[in-house]
Design an enzyme around this catalytic site. Structure first.
Site, PDB file in Angstrom:
ATOM      1  N   GLU A  44      45.441  44.285  47.109  1.00  0.00           N
ATOM      2  CA  GLU A  44      46.335  43.879  45.872  1.00  0.00           C
ATOM      3  C   GLU A  44      45.922  44.334  44.457  1.00  0.00           C
ATOM      4  OE1 GLU A  44      48.592  39.999  44.040  1.00  0.00           O
ATOM      5  OE2 GLU A  44      46.924  39.701  45.227  1.00  0.00           O
ATOM      6  N   GLU A  69      41.184  42.870  40.288  1.00  0.00           N
ATOM      7  CA  GLU A  69      41.601  42.427  39.150  1.00  0.00           C
ATOM      8  C   GLU A  69      40.583  42.674  38.035  1.00  0.00           C
ATOM      9  OE1 GLU A  69      43.088  40.651  36.027  1.00  0.00           O
ATOM     10  OE2 GLU A  69      44.282  40.385  38.138  1.00  0.00           O
ATOM     11  N   ASP A 118      52.387  43.981  34.804  1.00  0.00           N
ATOM     12  CA  ASP A 118      52.745  44.166  33.425  1.00  0.00           C
ATOM     13  C   ASP A 118      53.895  45.072  33.427  1.00  0.00           C
ATOM     14  OD1 ASP A 118      53.042  44.574  30.651  1.00  0.00           O
ATOM     15  OD2 ASP A 118      50.804  44.107  30.401  1.00  0.00           O
ATOM     16  N   TYR A 194      52.304  33.006  39.146  1.00  0.00           N
ATOM     17  CA  TYR A 194      53.531  33.357  38.483  1.00  0.00           C
ATOM     18  C   TYR A 194      54.875  33.151  39.180  1.00  0.00           C
ATOM     19  CZ  TYR A 194      50.433  35.202  35.041  1.00  0.00           C
ATOM     20  OH  TYR A 194      49.117  35.323  34.104  1.00  0.00           O
TER      21      TYR A 194
END
Length: 214
Positions: A44, A69, A118, A194
């Site tokens: 991911e 991340e 994003d 989210y």
């Protein structure tokens, strides 16, 4: 969304090198060494606080998972989840996933997840979108021929852009969902933080699954 820096995050990451990789390029072609069992690898890009990747690894012990991340605080939060669960098929990367070809060898990855990336809505920033052609080229290089790319977002503009970008690149769509949570796929869907927030507000969640033709 950038998180407020937490001073405890970096020391926690540094204290747990068995779960967090800070120099992923050194593992290029050797990711199997980080896991107790050699099995297909799913990654991911932009795991955030790690809810999705952690739950996927917990549900699916027959795959190895890597969550990448760039935000140290988010990685620290994800690490807390892994310290509690100690999943043998999950590794975290604290670093920038902009150049996957430096992290993974050709065909080392079985599948890629892009969740709520994003959107970079301004046209001049299109090259930063994770479904821009230069990123797609990287995914194609590191993924196996039968690998699947899954993409989820609440941003309709980014979703439409991604459909066009992938189509123009020659990808084949296995399935497209315009309202994921109002579909049979919702039953086994693993949500990100989210995703839960947006869906509770009545926002439709868009998803696609696609693969490369060569």
């Amino acid at each position: 969304m950038r998180l407020k820096n937490k001073p405890w995050a970096l020391p926690l990451i540094e204290a747990n090198p068995q779960y967090v990789v800070t120099e992923p390029a050194k593992l290029r072609g050797k990711w199997d060494e980080r896991f107790t069992t050699k099995q297909p690898l799913l990654i991911e890009i932009g795991m955030g606080k790690g809810r999705f990747i952690t739950e996927m690894a917990r549900r699916d012990p027959k795959h190895n998972y890597v969550g990448i991340e760039v935000q140290t605080t988010a990685t620290g939060i994800a690490l807390k989840k892994q310290l509690e669960l100690k999943l043998p098929n999950l590794q975290l990367v604290s670093g920038d996933g902009n150049d996957l070809t430096e992290m993974f060898a050709p065909a080392e990855v079985a599948g890629i997840f892009l969740n709520f990336s994003d959107p970079w809505p301004k046209k001049r920033h299109a090259k930063r979108r994770l479904t821009y052609q230069t990123f797609l080229k990287q995914y194609q290089q590191v993924m196996q021929k039968d690998g699947t790319l899954e993409f989820k977002t609440d941003n309709r503009g980014l979703f439409e852009y991604s459909l066009t970008s992938m189509n123009n690149y020659g990808m084949v769509f296995d399935q497209v969902w315009l309202d994921l949570h109002d579909s049979p796929e919702a039953v086994d869907n693993v949500m990100t933080e989210y995703e839960e927030k947006f869906s509770q507000k009545g926002q439709p969640i868009f998803k696609l699954a696609a693969h490369f033709t060569s």
